[in-house]
Motif scaffolding. Structure first.
Motif, PDB file in Angstrom:
ATOM      1  N   TRP A   1       0.344  -1.745  -0.229  1.00  0.00           N
ATOM      2  CA  TRP A   1      -0.149  -0.233  -0.465  1.00  0.00           C
ATOM      3  C   TRP A   1       1.295   1.589  -0.116  1.00  0.00           C
ATOM      4  N   LEU A   2       1.904   1.066   1.064  1.00  0.00           N
ATOM      5  CA  LEU A   2       2.890   2.426   0.466  1.00  0.00           C
ATOM      6  C   LEU A   2       3.503   2.474  -0.554  1.00  0.00           C
ATOM      7  N   GLY A   3       4.217   1.100  -0.908  1.00  0.00           N
ATOM      8  CA  GLY A   3       4.882   2.205  -2.171  1.00  0.00           C
ATOM      9  C   GLY A   3       3.760   1.931  -3.701  1.00  0.00           C
ATOM     10  N   LEU A   4       2.761   1.850  -3.720  1.00  0.00           N
ATOM     11  CA  LEU A   4       1.274   2.265  -4.427  1.00  0.00           C
ATOM     12  C   LEU A   4       1.411   3.839  -4.643  1.00  0.00           C
ATOM     13  N   LEU A   5       1.080   4.563  -2.768  1.00  0.00           N
ATOM     14  CA  LEU A   5       1.142   5.156  -2.290  1.00  0.00           C
ATOM     15  C   LEU A   5       2.110   6.230  -3.165  1.00  0.00           C
ATOM     16  N   ILE A   6       3.054   6.228  -2.686  1.00  0.00           N
ATOM     17  CA  ILE A   6       4.497   6.937  -3.261  1.00  0.00           C
ATOM     18  C   ILE A   6       4.252   6.955  -4.404  1.00  0.00           C
ATOM     19  N   THR A   7       4.043   6.178  -5.648  1.00  0.00           N
ATOM     20  CA  THR A   7       3.938   5.927  -6.794  1.00  0.00           C
ATOM     21  C   THR A   7       3.277   7.381  -7.332  1.00  0.00           C
ATOM     22  N   ALA A   8       2.139   6.623  -6.784  1.00  0.00           N
ATOM     23  CA  ALA A   8       0.666   7.736  -7.188  1.00  0.00           C
ATOM     24  C   ALA A   8       1.465   9.181  -6.625  1.00  0.00           C
ATOM     25  N   TYR A   9       2.074   9.661  -5.648  1.00  0.00           N
ATOM     26  CA  TYR A   9       2.575  11.211  -5.519  1.00  0.00           C
ATOM     27  C   TYR A   9       3.488  11.190  -5.802  1.00  0.00           C
ATOM     28  N   GLN A  10       4.274  10.868  -6.692  1.00  0.00           N
ATOM     29  CA  GLN A  10       5.737  10.957  -7.774  1.00  0.00           C
ATOM     30  C   GLN A  10       4.928  11.202  -8.733  1.00  0.00           C
ATOM     31  N   CYS A  11       4.140  10.791  -9.365  1.00  0.00           N
ATOM     32  CA  CYS A  11       3.601  10.762 -10.740  1.00  0.00           C
ATOM     33  C   CYS A  11       2.696  12.172 -10.904  1.00  0.00           C
ATOM     34  N   GLY A  12       2.010  12.739  -9.474  1.00  0.00           N
ATOM     35  CA  GLY A  12       1.199  13.589  -9.992  1.00  0.00           C
ATOM     36  C   GLY A  12       2.504  14.869  -9.732  1.00  0.00           C
ATOM     37  N   ARG A  13       2.537  14.886  -8.840  1.00  0.00           N
ATOM     38  CA  ARG A  13       4.276  15.900  -8.901  1.00  0.00           C
ATOM     39  C   ARG A  13       4.975  16.062 -10.217  1.00  0.00           C
ATOM     40  N   GLN A  14       4.883  15.219 -10.629  1.00  0.00           N
ATOM     41  CA  GLN A  14       5.624  15.071 -11.953  1.00  0.00           C
ATOM     42  C   GLN A  14       4.589  16.374 -13.226  1.00  0.00           C
ATOM     43  N   THR A  15       2.951  15.292 -13.071  1.00  0.00           N
ATOM     44  CA  THR A  15       2.367  16.520 -13.906  1.00  0.00           C
ATOM     45  C   THR A  15       1.882  17.283 -13.967  1.00  0.00           C
ATOM     46  N   GLN A  16       1.559  17.370 -11.820  1.00  0.00           N
ATOM     47  CA  GLN A  16       1.543  19.197 -11.696  1.00  0.00           C
ATOM     48  C   GLN A  16       3.081  19.872 -12.186  1.00  0.00           C
ATOM     49  N   ARG A  17       4.122  19.693 -12.073  1.00  0.00           N
ATOM     50  CA  ARG A  17       5.302  20.117 -12.824  1.00  0.00           C
ATOM     51  C   ARG A  17       4.925  20.836 -14.113  1.00  0.00           C
ATOM     52  N   GLU A  18       4.584  19.971 -15.378  1.00  0.00           N
ATOM     53  CA  GLU A  18       4.074  19.713 -16.338  1.00  0.00           C
ATOM     54  C   GLU A  18       3.285  20.932 -16.409  1.00  0.00           C
TER      55      GLU A  18
END
Length: 249
Positions: free
Chosen positions: A232-249
């Protein structure tokens, strides 16, 4: 007679001198993004493996609730009769009992929200929801708590069945994500960040053995909980990183 105004053209040499530096900066940004994204498939793969192993273990426990290996592991751990070790294990489990198991996560979520980290506070709510996995698994597996006369059982308000350990799932998912966010929080002094992350890491590592030491869970309960909480922790960390990268772009 008309005079032509003197126009001084900017020398292009300065821009050309800066050009290699810009190239290097862009390369560093791309390299950092690539490193982050290259880790995400690995984290997702490990999370998937953890969930599969958790389901296999839950199926195994449901078919054979009693295990001599679990009993031997508990007796071996309970041979540690040192008062200091007993106090450490009691303290590690204390944070997972009510009311502190409700108060401390709530204060953590509110703390992130009021300091402007609303996105992080939302992910912490999602991390807290990992406890639902424990709740529904208990309904299906229905493994009895340890009751062997050889086991020393510390009295506690235990309301449900044994597999998995709700303490361990909650610590791994919620406090693990909290430690991840603290590591990225530059507004907190480095020394304080390191102290908090070390304390959270120690709690996560100790909560599993503490549940066995106190006689509240079997070792396989704890192993399954680390698998589910880590996935569960791995899924949340991956989703958080993808969201941050999308927000930057």
């Amino acid at each position: 007679m008309m005079t032509t105004p003197n126009v001084t053209l900017a020398s292009p040499r300065r821009d050309w001198r800066m050009f290699p530096q810009r190239i290097v900066a862009r390369q560093q940004n791309v390299r950092g993004t690539t490193q982050r994204f290259s880790a995400q498939p690995l984290i997702l793969a490990l999370s998937a493996v953890a969930f599969v192993l958790y389901l296999v273990l839950a199926w195994r426990v449901r078919r054979r609730p009693q295990s001599q290996l679990d009993l031997r592991a508990t007796l071996l751990l309970q041979r540690l009769r040192s008062p200091l070790i007993a106090r450490i294990f009691h303290s590690a489990s204390w944070f997972g009992f009510r009311p502190q198991s409700l108060i401390l996560p709530s204060l953590t979520i509110v703390g992130f929200a009021v300091t402007g980290n609303r996105r992080e506070s939302l992910y912490l709510v999602l991390a807290w929801l990992a406890s639902l996995g424990s709740f529904f698994t208990k309904l299906v597996v229905r493994r009895p708590r340890p009751q062997d006369p050889l086991i020393r059982i510390v009295p506690a308000a235990l309301r449900d069945t044994s597999f998995p350990s709700g303490h361990t799932i909650h610590y791994t998912a919620f406090w693990g994500l909290t430690a991840y966010f603290l590591r990225r929080c530059s507004s907190v002094p480095v020394a304080l960040r390191r102290l908090l992350i070390s304390c959270l890491g120690a709690l996560i590592a100790l909560v599993g053995p503490s549940r066995v030491y106190l006689g509240h869970h079997w070792t396989s309960d704890v192993i399954g909980s680390y698998l589910f909480g880590g996935g569960w922790l791995g899924l949340l960390i991956t989703a958080y990183q993808c969201g941050r990268q999308t927000q930057r772009e």
